[in-house]
Motif scaffolding. Structure first.
Motif, PDB file in Angstrom:
ATOM      1  N   GLU A  39       0.852  -1.323   0.048  1.00  0.00           N
ATOM      2  CA  GLU A  39       0.003  -0.228  -0.094  1.00  0.00           C
ATOM      3  C   GLU A  39       0.982   1.262   0.001  1.00  0.00           C
ATOM      4  N   ARG A  40       2.043   0.969   0.783  1.00  0.00           N
ATOM      5  CA  ARG A  40       2.997   2.280   0.749  1.00  0.00           C
ATOM      6  C   ARG A  40       3.661   2.663  -0.559  1.00  0.00           C
TER       7      ARG A  40
ATOM      8  N   VAL B 205       2.323   1.669  -3.498  1.00  0.00           N
ATOM      9  CA  VAL B 205       1.298   2.333  -4.465  1.00  0.00           C
ATOM     10  C   VAL B 205       1.109   3.680  -4.312  1.00  0.00           C
ATOM     11  N   LEU B 206       1.222   4.371  -2.923  1.00  0.00           N
ATOM     12  CA  LEU B 206       0.763   5.385  -2.946  1.00  0.00           C
ATOM     13  C   LEU B 206       2.175   6.329  -3.344  1.00  0.00           C
TER      14      LEU B 206
ATOM     15  N   ARG C 223       2.382   8.136  -6.781  1.00  0.00           N
ATOM     16  CA  ARG C 223       1.723   9.404  -7.106  1.00  0.00           C
ATOM     17  C   ARG C 223       2.593  10.606  -7.014  1.00  0.00           C
TER      18      ARG C 223
ATOM     19  N   ASP D 255      -2.014  -3.769 -10.244  1.00  0.00           N
ATOM     20  CA  ASP D 255      -3.468  -4.328  -9.513  1.00  0.00           C
ATOM     21  C   ASP D 255      -3.082  -4.491  -7.943  1.00  0.00           C
ATOM     22  N   GLU D 256      -2.022  -4.058  -7.600  1.00  0.00           N
ATOM     23  CA  GLU D 256      -1.689  -4.133  -6.341  1.00  0.00           C
ATOM     24  C   GLU D 256      -2.699  -3.594  -5.194  1.00  0.00           C
ATOM     25  N   GLU D 257      -3.130  -2.304  -5.774  1.00  0.00           N
ATOM     26  CA  GLU D 257      -4.319  -1.817  -4.701  1.00  0.00           C
ATOM     27  C   GLU D 257      -5.454  -2.414  -4.669  1.00  0.00           C
ATOM     28  N   ARG D 258      -5.789  -3.032  -5.916  1.00  0.00           N
ATOM     29  CA  ARG D 258      -6.845  -3.749  -5.887  1.00  0.00           C
ATOM     30  C   ARG D 258      -6.936  -4.958  -5.005  1.00  0.00           C
TER      31      ARG D 258
ATOM     32  N   ALA E 221      -4.845  -5.710  -2.662  1.00  0.00           N
ATOM     33  CA  ALA E 221      -4.666  -5.399  -1.421  1.00  0.00           C
ATOM     34  C   ALA E 221      -6.295  -5.279  -0.868  1.00  0.00           C
ATOM     35  N   ASN E 222      -7.008  -4.583  -1.320  1.00  0.00           N
ATOM     36  CA  ASN E 222      -8.433  -4.424  -0.869  1.00  0.00           C
ATOM     37  C   ASN E 222      -9.211  -5.791  -0.749  1.00  0.00           C
TER      38      ASN E 222
END
Length: 612
Positions: free
Chosen positions: A352-353, A355-356, A359, A510-513, A515-516
């Motif tokens: 998650e870190r 992915v952020l 940005r 697709d890491e964020e998806r 992780a969700n």
């Protein structure tokens, strides 16, 4: 190099006693050619140690040029004279191979020029996608789809491939690759090829849109709006779009905001109506929640670009200012973020870190409207934070041709698409038949997308609800946004099944998806694991364990494709559903390997790569 040697030795040392029983106390080492034999005194069975050292021996072999082999008997070590004969045979084999190579190529050694650079070959691949958009034998909306795909492909090329090359240069890794090209040469050649591809895309776009206009599908540019169209679009803009937009006056924001990657920004160069000396640049990011192509009210098949509507309504967004110039730009940021999962304590949090962090990473590409002024270009470069290594391209057509996919799905116009080829029901599992009965009757091979993916979903539906099912184990790499697979695994856990899911958090983009999904599955009571350290798990496997008539039964689904009900309608893949005892036993061992409950054992029906 010293660190690599130490790491290689430590990995081999860890393999000496995998059971941690201190059973190995005395060893001697014997080199024979490119093999280092480790003679272990008093040991009876060294199969586990040999498997373990095979799994980690690549680094040792790369660093020292030798393979490792454990043995408990000196009889297994070749004598010196036999070893020399082995070397002679190997030398002869190599010599014959070189002779054949010389005969075929006329060279004493392989020429790096005969090898293709991996990054440039990717651009060649995308060129073949673009060629489908240029092919006049392909239906128009399908050509538009290929054009859209080629544009999105270039996005990923810059985020990963170009970003990685820039990282290599900045790290001082300037050596040539196996094709003989150093990273700076690859970047220079990539720049030229991308510029040529942009020109091809623009020409293809003009050609396709011109032909589509004769089929009642058209994108109307702002300078061709009729007074009535302009009136209706302005009303729509003020009611539906303006409340969502956030203009950013760059000269008044300190520090300036970070501009999102892959987002179209409309740059409005504005001046006071009575004083042209005072100018400001206002940036209007176009949110992903708003379609890029806006249907012109009251006209079927007619669209306006969202950025044209923003520029046309500048007076509503920035009252009292006069429009001097407008242009669009789009930033592509470095997304090649490495996650060293063997060095983190919480992989989910680290993903998650990462992915952020994408940005905020530096731009590797800036796309601009054609004809932009030098003064506005400089302001955009400042706002985007682009450095010397960032590639800048002026695009003859509008930016981000990927948005054309919105037109491809327009209702009707079937004559402008390929003839639909709906998937058929796989042979051996007619509609309404219990998947368990079908699998027990015979092995089922499914060829997607020509055969339906429905039996896989039905198999999981049965497993999630049937009282006889005890456990479900599955790997997930990518799945659809509203995945029935996730829903059924959640349902299975809530129904009391033991559900274990390997969610590959490192599936790129697709890491964020994922992780969700992982958090959702954990909340439902599933046991979620995140794979093997240092490796991505690409295996697609589903194992269902049940108790029937007092005995344990196992059934398996394996596939080359993801558990994604949407892409299964498009991508070519092969799936297998079976209750074969040998294969099911192997897959049970495979899942135990993934969860860390066993070392790599022997498999009768499957092969695993790499051999860990």
């Amino acid at each position: 190099m010293t660190i690599s040697k130490l790491a290689a030795i430590l990995r081999v040392a860890d393999s000496f006693d995998r059971l941690k029983l201190a059973a190995i106390r005395e060893t001697t080492f014997h080199r024979r050619g490119d093999t280092l034999y480790v003679l272990v005194e008093g040991a009876s069975d060294l199969s586990l140690e040999n498997r373990a050292v095979t799994a980690v021996g690549d680094l040792f072999e790369n660093v020292f040029g030798m393979r490792i082999r454990f043995t408990s008997s000196s009889d297994e070590i070749p004598p010196v004279n036999e070893e020399k004969s082995f070397e002679a045979v190997e030398h002869l084999t190599r010599q014959v191979s070189l002779d054949v190579m010389r005969e075929r190529t006329g060279m004493d050694k392989p020429d790096p020029g005969a090898l293709i650079n991996r990054d440039l070959s990717w651009l060649d691949f995308n060129g073949r996608v673009l060629a489908e958009a240029e092919n006049e034998e392909v239906p128009l909306l399908e050509r538009l789809r290929f054009l859209s795909i080629s544009s999105r492909n270039l996005d990923e090329f810059f985020m990963i491939r170009v970003a990685g090359l820039i990282q290599r240069l900045e790290a001082g890794l300037t050596a040539a690759d196996s094709s003989g090209m150093p990273p700076d040469e690859v970047l220079a050649e990539a720049r030229k090829r991308v510029a040529a591809a942009i020109a091809r895309q623009a020409a293809a776009c003009r050609s396709i849109l011109e032909k589509l206009s004769g089929c009642r599908i058209r994108i109307v540019p702002r300078d061709r709006w009729s007074p009535d169209q302009r009136k209706r679009l302005r009303e729509s803009f003020r009611a539906e779009i303006a409340p969502i937009l956030t203009p950013l006056a760059m000269g008044r924001l300190d520090p300036p905001p970070i501009l999102q990657g892959l987002t179209i920004h409309v740059a409005l160069r504005l001046g006071m109506e009575r004083d042209d000396s005072e100018e400001d640049v206002v940036l209007v990011p176009l949110p992903a929640q708003i379609p890029r192509l806006i249907r012109i009210p009251g006209e079927a098949g007619a669209f306006a670009l969202l950025e044209d509507m923003v520029a046309d309504s500048h007076g509503f967004l920035c009252p009292g200012l006069e429009l001097v110039e407008s242009a669009c730009f789009r930033i592509t940021r470095d997304a090649d973020v490495a996650v060293h999962d063997d060095e983190v304590t919480d992989l989910l949090q680290e993903i998650e870190r990462a992915v952020l962090s994408r940005r905020r990473r530096r731009p590797v590409r800036v796309e601009l409207s054609a004809g932009i002024s030098e003064s506005l270009l400089e302001r955009i470069k400042q706002a985007s934070g682009s450095a010397d290594g960032c590639m800048v391209f002026e695009c003859p057509s509008f930016l981000d041709l990927g948005c054309l996919s919105e037109i491809c799905s327009i209702e009707g116009f079937d004559e402008l698409r390929f003839e639909p080829w709906p998937p058929v029901r796989p042979v051996g599992i007619p509609s309404g038949m219990n998947p368990r009965d079908a699998i027990d009757r015979r092995e089922l091979i499914m060829i997607h997308p020509y055969e339906s993916f429905d039996p896989v979903i039905e198999f999981l539906e049965w497993a999630s609800a049937d009282p006889s099912v005890l456990a479900i184990k599955q790997t997930l790499y990518r799945t659809s946004g509203d995945s029935p697979v996730i829903r059924l695994l959640e349902q299975a856990a809530m129904n009391g099944k033991a559900v274990t899911v390997l969610v590959e958090l490192r599936a790129r983009f697709d890491e964020e998806r994922n992780a969700n999904w992982a958090r959702r599955l954990e909340d439902a009571g599933c046991q979620v694991i995140y794979g093997v350290a240092g490796l991505k798990t690409h295996a697609k496997a589903l194992l269902v364990v049940s108790r029937e008539h007092g005995a344990i039964r196992r059934r398996v689904h394996l596939s080359t494709g993801n558990y994604n009900d949407r892409t299964a309608k498009v991508y070519s893949d092969i799936g297998l559903m079976t209750s074969n005892d040998s294969l099911c036993s192997d897959m049970a061992s495979f899942f135990n390997l993934l969860t860390g409950q066993s070392d790599l054992g022997s498999y009768d029906s499957v092969s695993i790569a790499p051999s860990m």
